[in-house]
Structure formats: structure tokens, C-alpha cells
Motif scaffolding. Structure first.
Motif, mmCIF file in Angstrom:
data_model
loop_
_atom_site.group_PDB
_atom_site.id
_atom_site.type_symbol
_atom_site.label_atom_id
_atom_site.label_comp_id
_atom_site.label_asym_id
_atom_site.label_seq_id
_atom_site.Cartn_x
_atom_site.Cartn_y
_atom_site.Cartn_z
ATOM 1 N N ASN A 1 3.747 24.977 13.964
ATOM 2 C CA ASN A 1 2.668 25.422 13.095
ATOM 3 C C ASN A 1 2.874 26.847 12.601
ATOM 4 O O ASN A 1 2.090 27.351 11.803
ATOM 5 C CB ASN A 1 1.327 25.319 13.832
ATOM 6 C CG ASN A 1 1.033 23.901 14.257
ATOM 7 O OD1 ASN A 1 1.262 22.959 13.504
ATOM 8 N ND2 ASN A 1 0.558 23.731 15.472
ATOM 9 N N ALA B 1 14.507 19.766 6.094
ATOM 10 C CA ALA B 1 13.450 18.882 6.588
ATOM 11 C C ALA B 1 13.728 17.431 6.222
ATOM 12 O O ALA B 1 13.482 16.508 7.010
ATOM 13 C CB ALA B 1 12.095 19.317 6.026
ATOM 14 N N GLU C 1 11.717 25.086 3.974
ATOM 15 C CA GLU C 1 12.796 24.311 4.619
ATOM 16 C C GLU C 1 12.906 22.942 3.959
ATOM 17 O O GLU C 1 13.010 21.906 4.615
ATOM 18 C CB GLU C 1 12.519 24.172 6.115
ATOM 19 C CG GLU C 1 12.595 25.474 6.887
ATOM 20 C CD GLU C 1 14.011 26.009 7.024
ATOM 21 O OE1 GLU C 1 14.945 25.358 6.520
ATOM 22 O OE2 GLU C 1 14.180 27.079 7.633
ATOM 23 N N SER C 2 12.940 22.928 2.654
ATOM 24 C CA SER C 2 12.862 21.708 1.863
ATOM 25 C C SER C 2 13.984 20.720 2.185
ATOM 26 O O SER C 2 13.742 19.607 2.648
ATOM 27 C CB SER C 2 12.886 22.104 0.388
ATOM 28 O OG SER C 2 12.580 21.047 -0.445
ATOM 29 N N ARG D 1 5.321 26.229 1.051
ATOM 30 C CA ARG D 1 5.453 24.959 1.772
ATOM 31 C C ARG D 1 6.827 24.313 1.577
ATOM 32 O O ARG D 1 7.129 23.318 2.231
ATOM 33 C CB ARG D 1 4.361 23.986 1.330
ATOM 34 C CG ARG D 1 2.960 24.446 1.657
ATOM 35 C CD ARG D 1 1.930 23.345 1.471
ATOM 36 N NE ARG D 1 0.571 23.845 1.582
ATOM 37 C CZ ARG D 1 -0.065 24.048 2.741
ATOM 38 N NH1 ARG D 1 0.549 23.776 3.873
ATOM 39 N NH2 ARG D 1 -1.306 24.515 2.753
ATOM 40 N N THR E 1 7.349 19.215 15.299
ATOM 41 C CA THR E 1 6.892 20.142 14.265
ATOM 42 C C THR E 1 6.416 21.442 14.902
ATOM 43 O O THR E 1 6.156 21.521 16.105
ATOM 44 C CB THR E 1 5.743 19.530 13.440
ATOM 45 O OG1 THR E 1 4.668 19.187 14.320
ATOM 46 C CG2 THR E 1 6.210 18.287 12.704
ATOM 47 N N MET F 1 5.307 22.794 9.646
ATOM 48 C CA MET F 1 6.644 22.430 9.181
ATOM 49 C C MET F 1 7.422 21.798 10.324
ATOM 50 O O MET F 1 7.070 21.971 11.496
ATOM 51 C CB MET F 1 7.404 23.633 8.621
ATOM 52 C CG MET F 1 7.610 24.799 9.565
ATOM 53 S SD MET F 1 8.583 26.125 8.806
ATOM 54 C CE MET F 1 7.503 26.657 7.499
ATOM 55 N N GLN G 1 8.531 19.041 1.071
ATOM 56 C CA GLN G 1 7.933 20.147 1.813
ATOM 57 C C GLN G 1 8.703 20.399 3.107
ATOM 58 O O GLN G 1 9.549 19.606 3.521
ATOM 59 C CB GLN G 1 6.491 19.824 2.185
ATOM 60 C CG GLN G 1 5.570 19.489 1.032
ATOM 61 C CD GLN G 1 4.206 19.092 1.539
ATOM 62 O OE1 GLN G 1 3.476 19.894 2.111
ATOM 63 N NE2 GLN G 1 3.844 17.832 1.345
ATOM 64 N N SER G 2 8.335 21.478 3.788
ATOM 65 C CA SER G 2 8.940 21.783 5.083
ATOM 66 C C SER G 2 8.507 20.806 6.170
ATOM 67 O O SER G 2 9.098 20.780 7.241
ATOM 68 C CB SER G 2 8.581 23.210 5.499
ATOM 69 O OG SER G 2 9.053 24.141 4.555
ATOM 70 N N THR G 3 7.472 20.003 5.909
ATOM 71 C CA THR G 3 7.068 18.951 6.848
ATOM 72 C C THR G 3 7.924 17.695 6.688
ATOM 73 O O THR G 3 7.786 16.758 7.474
ATOM 74 C CB THR G 3 5.605 18.559 6.616
ATOM 75 O OG1 THR G 3 5.465 18.129 5.246
ATOM 76 C CG2 THR G 3 4.666 19.718 6.878
#
Length: 690
Positions: A305, A263, A259-260, A256, A303, A322, A239-241
Motif C-alpha cells: 500500500n 506489474a 510500475e506499469s 498509478r 501487493t 500496487m 496500473q501498478s496494481t
């Protein structure tokens, strides 16, 4: 026999990087191949083979891809409709009426992904407390479904007013549309964000619908290929997180994975910092198409939001958590061209994998950043990708001379140096956007440089920003793939709940936190390859009374359990001061959103310390000398070329120098000093000049 391999694949615009972790033996094997745009999974399969592995032996396949962000930026998504509350069809186009360039007569506002004719109103209404003001009529939704089916709509986004407080109407509409339009991708805003701000929520759900069919098709194709190669493990997406989620969730919540890959690189940087005891670092990633930057502060990745995809001026807001990453269209494949008035421009268009830079010999005709580095002597034409790909110096010379050098009256070296200097300035600006623009001083950070082209340019970018330390990790060309190997399963939740801190309803807060935690634990358990340890992080969005925008404050859950208003307020003041340069301990504050992250911790690969150099000199790693052009930094100098694989812990190299490895080259400028640390990282001290 138990499956023991963990495969990670990062698909970029130019190269596909594969890292294979053998959980039994403990080693990591690497593979790199040109990306295959017509069938991305084919390139991944080839890369796995080059790493000496087989999908059939893997229990985990971790994947980062640019398919979602590319579909959005290139406007190559599906024919999409937006179903919304009566009277609100135009909130998506009106937006915030921002005018970021007040004196630009040619300014253009954001261009919606959904044309106005396909924004359909439904006569329903919730109030801000989630109470029904006007009930949803099922037959009206059914009529909408028939109309959209006739229009040939491929994806439907649903945004009803105040559904973040009560999603019942969205759920019913989603079920009806899904039943009557079985071939369409149907998504509702509450599935992605339970946070207020209708414009941002409508933009987010519209983007999810727009890219949904393409992403779903891609993941389905990947599933079929994985079945064909007898992969029987878990297929997880980054995920982007920087966290992982399963392919089924990714097929519904496509947005989600924007930005795979980038990240994952920031997560890799965080783990590297933890291993070497570094608290603050800038993650600098330069690949073939773009350069990206993120920040590790106090050992934690920063991060955001909400992000503006496509830039602040004309971009579309995406309201999901993310990692705070900024990027610019400057990569190894970025094309250099002369614009009006013979001004030199670098990027954002990239030669990509096909045809690629001129020197790749695959049909490229326009000079790129990679061609410029080759002509400056910073790339060895016979050692690129370990000698697998021979670079065409003559072709790059002809293209540089004809298209840049002669029109500007410059030599080949001067033209190439100009391209690099422009690229470095653009990349320095993107680093400023994640540091200076966030209230941070870039000079207080070390820079961790990776990506195939990152180490080539890192010391130049560092000098531009007066950063005194650069660290190049092991296998920097595969570092984002490595980041996937150290990522954890993760689910993030947010719930809008306005309350003044002084009289906050802590019982309600704790009930919401419990509900989000239970949901997160269930999602993690369903996606996990085995039973995992769980970490839960709590945060709140807060602002001073009268402010419009809030900042996110991570708070220990004990402060909520104990109703410690002073501790929560102090944490908010500290974050506000860092972000904006001031805080007011006397001002009252309010809570806007509750946030919770549930993390399932996966066992990480560990690296054994490198063998010590003892009495062996660094010259044992010397494999040649090259004439390298350093421009204003020293002119043309005879420069030693070292084999990184032979550099041992404690070895010291003084610039100018080139450090050659399989998928990258590190450049040291005159005055720079490199020491190999105990983990094998190249720790470079920059000669910073005012």
C-alpha cells in the motif's frame, strides 16, 4: 466487420515488446524492436507492424510504459508547487525523520520534488473528524494562483490537512486553480488517497503533479498517433496494481502507472501459475535496464500500500496500492566499470537502447552484461533476435579487454564471468527483498523467469538462493506484454476509519464499502469495451492496540455482513504471524483503513497444449554446439544449442545446454534438467548445493 485484435505494448528502457491477440483465430503474434526514446509511440508502431498487425484492426490497445517512473527517478518532471494548510508547508521536507543508516556520516535524507519557495500556505483548516475549523477563503486561493502563474509553475499539488475525511476545501481550491491556471496540471491529494498520514499523502500528490505534465503530454501524443493510424478502439493503461484503467483516468492519476510494465509481468506469472497448478512462485523479470521481482503466494500476487521510490534511505513515499515489486539497476544493458580502488561495479547506469551494449554496434563503448554473456558464449552472435541483429564479438572483446580485463589483470573470460557473478548477486538480493524481508523463504518457491535477459541468468540466481525449480514461459522476451493481455480493468479505493474491532461500527463499514463499490462499478463501466463481469474484493488494514503500523488483511465480505469479529481477528492473526513471525490471539486489535477493489474481468487468451514428443528425441531440436564458459560451475564446455520451437511436450534436456528462441536464450548449467511441460513451458530442475 467487427474489430478482433487486442494489442499490448510494453515499452522498456532498451526494447519495446508487442503482443497481438487475435480474438477470432485465438493466436498470439509477437513483435520486438529497439525502444525509440525520442518518440516512444514510434517504436510501438514499428513493433505492431513487425507482429503483422495494424492499429486500425484493433478494438483494444493495452499499454505499459516507464515514462512515469523514469520522470520521477531522473528528476525530469515539471516545475511544481505545493499548496497546503497554513503552518504545514514543511511536513513534506521534514518527513518521518528516519535515520536508516545511523553511523553513515554522509547520509542524506530525501530530497523533495518541490522547492520550499514553491510550497504555499493557505489559511484553512479541517479537524480530524472532517469538521471545518477555519473556512477556505476563495480570494486567498485566487491570489495564490496569480502568484504561481507569475512564477511559471507548470503543475500544482494540493494537500490540505485531514482532507481524507472531508475533501471539500481541496475540491474548491482545485477548481479555482484549474480555472485561473488553465495550462497547469492541477491535482489534489484526496483524488489519489483517502488514507491518513499527511507526509505520505503530500509526497504522493507532489509526485503526481511533478510527473503529470510529462505523462499527459505522452498520452496525448499517443492519442494523436492512434487517431492518425485510424485506431477506433479503447486505449487502456496498465496500473501498478496490474489492473487496467483508461487513458483519461491515467492523465489525472499518473502516479498509478509507476510500475506499469513490471506489474503486467507479475499478472502474467499469476495466470501461468493458475494454468499449471502452481500456488507459490517468484516472478523474476530481467530486461535491458533493470531486474524486478514479485511474489505469487497461494495463487495471488502480493501487493503493497506504500512504496519508497528511490530506495528506503533517500526515497520518497508513494501511498497508493500496487503490486509489491522490488527492482535493481541490473539489466542486459547495465554498464560494468571500475570504481575507486579498481573495484568492479555493474550498473545501475544502463547503455539503454541508444547507444546500447558495445556488441549492438550502435555506438556503445563501455562493456555491459550483454557483452559479457556474448563473450562467455551464452549468446549466439548470428541468432540474436532471430538473426535480425548481428552481434559484434570483436568490438565487445576490445572494450572488455581495455576497460576491465587489462586493468585487473584478467582474461576476457574471467572479466566477463566476474561481471555476471556480480550481476547475479545483485539480482539475488532483490529477490530476497520480496521474500526474506516479507517473512517468506525463497526456497519454498519456484521461480518464473522472463524478460529478454531473465532466462539467461535465472538458474544462476536460483542456485544463489537454493531455489530448486525454474520455469521459463513461452516467449519470455514478450511476457510482460502477454501479462497485459490477461489483465483486467481494476479500480482500488481506501478510506481511513479508526475503530476497535470489539466494538466496530459495522453499519458504517458496510455503508463505506457500498459507496466505494458503486463508484468502482461506474468507473469500470465507463472504461470497459463491453459489459464485463465484476468481482469485488474487500480488505482492511489492522493492527494490535498500541502498534503504529498495520497489515492488510483480505476478508470475505460475509464476515462484515454477519459481524463475525472472530473470523476477522483470526484472519488478521494469520497475516501478522506470516509477516512478523508471531501473533497474539488474546490481544485486542483495531481497524485503521477499509479497502475495496472492483475488478472488471476481460476474456483471456488461452493456449492449446503442445504436441507430444511421442518417440521424437530432443536431439531433433539440436541446431549446433557452442563452446561456453561456465566459470566456477565447470569451466569451458562444449554445449549443445537447441531450437526451442522444435522442442515438444515431454522432451528432456540435461545441462549444460542453451535453448535458443527469437527474443531470449535459456541457459542450463551442468547438472540442471529441463522438461517441456504440456503448455510448452521449460520446467527446469536445479541441482541445488548447500
Amino acid at each position: 466487420m467487427a474489430l478482433q485484435l487486442r494489442i499490448a505494448a510494453d515499452v522498456g528502457g532498451t526494447f519495446t515488446d508487442v503482443a497481438v491477440f487475435d480474438e477470432a483465430a485465438g493466436g498470439i503474434r509477437l513483435g520486438k524492436t529497439l525502444t525509440t526514446p525520442s518518440s516512444l509511440i514510434e517504436g510501438m508502431n514499428h513493433g505492431v507492424g513487425k507482429a503483422g498487425a495494424d492499429f486500425a484492426d484493433a478494438r483494444l490497445f493495452l499499454h505499459g510504459t516507464t515514462v512515469a517512473i523514469n520522470a520521477l527517478l531522473e528528476r525530469k518532471g515539471a516545475k511544481t508547487a505545493l499548496v497546503t494548510t497554513k503552518g504545514f508547508r514543511d511536513i513534506y521536507e521534514i518527513g518521518r525523520i528516519n535515520r536508516p543508516e545511523a553511523y553513515n556520516l554522509f547520509f542524506r535524507k530525501h530530497r523533495p520534488l518541490v522547492e520550499r519557495a514553491l510550497r504555499v500556505e493557505v489559511d484553512e483548516r479541517m479537524d480530524a473528524a472532517g469538521e471545518v475549523l477555519r473556512p477556505l477563503i476563495d480570494t486567498e486561493v485566487e491570489a495564490v494562483a496569480r502568484r504561481l502563474e507569475e512564477e511559471g509553475v507548470e503543475a500544482v499539488a494540493i494537500l490540505f490537512l485531514h482532507s481524507y475525511r472531508n475533501p471539500d476545501h481541496e475540491i474548491r481550491a482545485r477548481d479555482i486553480l484549474g480555472r485561473m491556471m488553465p495550462n497547469a496540471f492541477v491535482t489534489a491529494s484526496h483524488e489519489l488517497s483517502q488514507e491518513y498520514r499527511e507526509f505520505e499523502r503530500s509526497s504522493t500528490v507532489a509526485a503526481n503533479a511533478y510527473i503529470g505534465p510529462r505523462v499527459t503530454q505522452y498520452l496525448s501524443e499517443a492519442d494523436r498517433v492512434l487517431d492518425d493510424v485510424r485506431f477506433g478502439g479503447k486505449f487502456l493503461i496498465v496500473q501498478s496494481t496490474g489492473g487496467l484503467y483508461d487513458a483519461a483516468q491515467a492523465s489525472r492519476e499518473c502516479i498509478r502507472m509507476l510500475e506499469s510494465g513490471p506489474a503486467a509481468g507479475v499478472i502474467g506469472t499469476r495466470e501461468l501459475c493458475a494454468a499449471i497448478g502452481l500456488r507459490d512462485a517468484i516472478a523474476f523479470d530481467m530486461g535491458g535496464t533493470t531486474a524486478k521481482a514479485g511474489v505469487i503466494l497461494d495463487g495471488v500476487e502480493l501487493t503493497a500500500n506504500q512504496v519508497m521510490v528511490g530506495g528506503y534511505a533517500e526515497g520518497l513515499p508513494i501511498q497508493i496500492p500496487m503490486i509489491d515489486i522490488e527492482e535493481v539497476g541490473t539489466g542486459g544493458g547495465s554498464i560494468a566499470r571500475l570504481a575507486q580502488g579498481k573495484s568492479l561495479r555493474v550498473g545501475p547506469e544502463s547503455a539503454g537502447a541508444v547507444p546500447g551494449p558495445v556488441c549492438y554496434g550502435n555506438g556503445g563503448t563501455e562493456p555491459t552484461v550483454t557483452d559479457a554473456n556474448l563473450l562467455l558464449g551464452r549468446l549466439a552472435p548470428d541468432l540474436f533476435l532471430g538473426g535480425e541483429m548481428k552481434l559484434d564479438v570483436d568490438g565487445a572483446t576490445l572494450a572488455m579487454t581495455a576497460q576491465i580485463g587489462e586493468p585487473l589483470g584478467l582474461s576476457v573470460a574471467e572479466a566477463a564471468d566476474g561481471i555476471i557473478r556480480i550481476a547475479v548477486t545483485q539480482m539475488a538480493n532483490v529477490v530476497k527483498r520480496v521474500t526474506t524481508a516479507r517473512g517468506l523463504d525463497a526456497r519454498d518457491f519456484a521461480m518464473v523467469a522472463y524478460g529478454g535477459a531473465g532466462p539467461l541468468h535465472a538458474v544462476l540466481v536460483a542456485r544463489e538462493l537454493q531455489i530448486a525449480r525454474v520455469i521459463v514461459p513461452n516467449a519470455p522476451g514478450h511476457f510482460s506484454a502477454y501479462g497485459m493481455l490477461v489483465s483486467d480493468l481494476r479500480r482500488d479505493y481506501v478510506r481511513t476509519l479508526f475503530a476497535r474491532l470489539a466494538d466496530a461500527p459495522f453499519d458504517s463499514f458496510n455503508a463505506v464499502f457500498r459507496e466505494m463499490e458503486e463508484r468502482g462499478r461506474g468507473d469500470i463501466d465507463s472504461a470497459a469495451p463491453e459489459r464485463l463481469d465484476i468481482i469485488v474484493k474487500h480488505a482492511v488494514d489492522m493492527r494490535y492496540i498500541g502498534q503504529e503500523h498495520a497489515v492488510t488483511v483480505e476478508v470475505d465480505h460475509g464476515a462484515f455482513a454477519e459481524r463475525d469479529v472472530d473470523a476477522i481477528k483470526a484472519a488478521f492473526d494469520a497475516v501478522h504471524s506470516q509477516r512478523y513471525g508471531y501473533a497474539s490471539s488474546d490481544e485486542s486489535a483495531e481497524i485503521v483503513n477499509l479497502r475495496l477493489s472492483v475488478i472488471g474481468v476481460i476474456a483471456k487468451p488461452s493456449h492449446a497444449p503442445l504436441a507430444a514428443a511421442t518417440n521424437a528425441p530432443a536431439d531433433d531440436a539440436l541446431i549446433g554446439v557452442r563452446a561456453v564458459e561456465f566459470g566456477v560451475m565447470g569451466g569451458r564446455l562444449e554445449t549443445p544449442l537447441y531450437d526451442r520451437a522444435r522442442l515438444l511436450r515431454g522432451h528432456r534436456v540435461v545441462g549444460p545446454a542453451l535453448i535458443q528462441e527469437y527474443a531470449s536464450t535459456t541457459v542450463l548449467l551442468p547438472g540442471d534438467t529441463l522438461v517441456v511441460d504440456r503448455m510448452g513451458n521449460l520446467d527446469i530442475t536445479i541441482e541445488v548445493r548447500p
